[in-house]
Design an enzyme around this catalytic site. Sequence first.
Site, PDB file in Angstrom:
ATOM      1  N   GLY A  95     -72.849 -83.465  78.996  1.00 18.85           N
ATOM      2  CA  GLY A  95     -73.791 -83.690  77.909  1.00 18.85           C
ATOM      3  C   GLY A  95     -73.185 -83.240  76.591  1.00 18.85           C
ATOM      4  N   GLN A 125     -74.631 -91.280  84.721  1.00 19.02           N
ATOM      5  CA  GLN A 125     -75.146 -90.131  85.484  1.00 19.02           C
ATOM      6  C   GLN A 125     -76.600 -89.879  85.116  1.00 19.02           C
ATOM      7  OE1 GLN A 125     -75.482 -86.757  83.681  1.00 19.02           O
ATOM      8  NE2 GLN A 125     -76.756 -86.182  85.432  1.00 19.02           N
ATOM      9  N   THR A 178     -77.377 -86.647  89.789  1.00 23.37           N
ATOM     10  CA  THR A 178     -77.000 -85.221  89.872  1.00 23.37           C
ATOM     11  C   THR A 178     -78.169 -84.437  90.452  1.00 23.37           C
ATOM     12  OG1 THR A 178     -75.457 -85.382  88.036  1.00 23.37           O
ATOM     13  CG2 THR A 178     -76.309 -83.193  88.517  1.00 23.37           C
ATOM     14  N   HIS A 236     -70.896 -77.745  90.123  1.00 26.29           N
ATOM     15  CA  HIS A 236     -71.179 -77.898  88.693  1.00 26.29           C
ATOM     16  C   HIS A 236     -70.255 -76.987  87.863  1.00 26.29           C
ATOM     17  CE1 HIS A 236     -74.522 -80.046  86.503  1.00 26.29           C
ATOM     18  NE2 HIS A 236     -74.045 -79.352  85.499  1.00 26.29           N
ATOM     19  N   SER A 258     -64.787 -79.267  90.045  1.00 22.35           N
ATOM     20  CA  SER A 258     -65.030 -77.826  89.877  1.00 22.35           C
ATOM     21  C   SER A 258     -63.743 -77.030  90.003  1.00 22.35           C
ATOM     22  CB  SER A 258     -66.077 -77.282  90.860  1.00 22.35           C
ATOM     23  OG  SER A 258     -67.338 -77.868  90.604  1.00 22.35           O
ATOM     24  N   GLY A 259     -63.164 -76.728  88.860  1.00 19.92           N
ATOM     25  CA  GLY A 259     -61.975 -75.878  88.822  1.00 19.92           C
ATOM     26  C   GLY A 259     -60.661 -76.623  88.741  1.00 19.92           C
ATOM     27  N   GLY A 305     -64.079 -81.664  84.237  1.00 23.85           N
ATOM     28  CA  GLY A 305     -65.076 -81.456  83.193  1.00 23.85           C
ATOM     29  C   GLY A 305     -64.491 -80.717  82.009  1.00 23.85           C
ATOM     30  N   ARG A 306     -64.553 -79.392  82.043  1.00 24.39           N
ATOM     31  CA  ARG A 306     -64.144 -78.586  80.888  1.00 24.39           C
ATOM     32  C   ARG A 306     -62.774 -78.942  80.308  1.00 24.39           C
ATOM     33  NH1 ARG A 306     -66.371 -75.139  84.407  1.00 24.39           N
ATOM     34  NH2 ARG A 306     -68.103 -73.759  83.849  1.00 24.39           N
TER      35      ARG A 306
END
Length: 379
Positions: A83, A131, A159, A271, A303-304, A325-326
């Site tokens: 988001g 999503q 999700t 997540h 994740s990671g 993601g990040r």
Amino acid sequence: MWETKSIISFEDAKAKAKRRLPRMIFDFIEGSAGREVAAEKNLQIFNDFYLRSKVLAPVEDPKLNADFLNYSFDLPFGIAPMGMCNLAWPGADRNLAEAAKTFKIPHCVSTAASSSLEELKKWGGDQTWFQLYVNRSAKEAWTMVDRADAAGYTTLILTVDVPVVSRRVRDLRNGFVVPFKIGLKQFIDFALHPNWSLSTIMKGIPEPKNFRHGSQNSFDRNASRAGANWEFLGELRKRWKGNLIVKGVMDPEDAKRIQNAGVNAIWVSNHGGRQLDGSPPALLALPEIRDSVGPNLPLIFDSGVRSGEDIVKALALGANFVMLGRPIMLAIAASSEKGLNDYISMLKEEIKVVMAQLGLKDLSKISGDVLYDDIYTKM
Ligand SMILES: Cc1cc2nc3c(=O)[nH]c(=O)nc-3n(C[C@H](O)[C@H](O)[C@H](O)COP(=O)(O)O)c2cc1C
């Protein structure tokens, strides 16, 4: 062989993003639930798996393409839904969609995106996925599903690991809310990062653009998203004719039941540690879930994941596809579009290097055999 890049590692992207972003925004991206133990463990666990190098094999021109669902992607990884990406840097949403098109990888558009799902589909094309969060009432979610269908999306991700938005201590401490409330603390934070602040103000403060109609206008980030339940999933499977993926699964029994509901793929994820701080690292759930659903159900993992080696390890542990993601958002925050392109190129190069070390030419040959067995693996 190596040209100069704005970003050459995850640590680079993170350090540069931290300098460029106001603390409140950096923490929104990087922060996690509770004491952030799960997020840390998501990263550490990758170090506990060892890769077996094989020598004297023909490894030139490795094939990195991945067929997944009904797509032919050029690479085995893609961009997880996030988001409010335009908070990382103005225009980030568009950069993500266009980079996905250029590199031929999937781009997952969040319900809480800072551009409309229609615009994002136009920018990104075929491999753009949508999503869905089932905020508040299911009625609003059905409107969103219909909009996604009308916009031409053919892959929908539900999700399910955010029944309630977790307590994210950094956000609470920084007073991060959507829309922004700017008090003295936030004002000082923004003033100390004028490059970001001026660029962002000039383009307009980002807001969740999918909520522009009627009562949906007032997007509440902390509203319950518990409308995603077994009943909703059953109904969604009946109504959505395209690919249906359920994201945020960590339990093998849940995975089996979701498989039986007729989904096309399951997305194993905690997540990124942003929801349950007591969660085990998501990578550990992957082989358990693979055992539970059998060899044929497509599995996505996130994740990671930070590097090409991480991607290869996730594939070896049972994933068919990997998402990030990040790192993606931090790469944009660090150096805008160039940062994003450099990060994706870096992952591609890293996968090539790892495959050469493993003596493999073809990504589809990655299996558990590339990992040392349990005797060398600190589980
Ligand atoms: C800033 C941010 C926003 C996110 N927003 C969403 C979202 O709207 N929908 C969703 O399904 N997941 C969301 N996620 C979770 C990601 O899709 C993904 O599961 C997670 O980031 C993977 O972990 P990683 O950051 O360690 O790669 C978000 C993650 C971040 C970092």
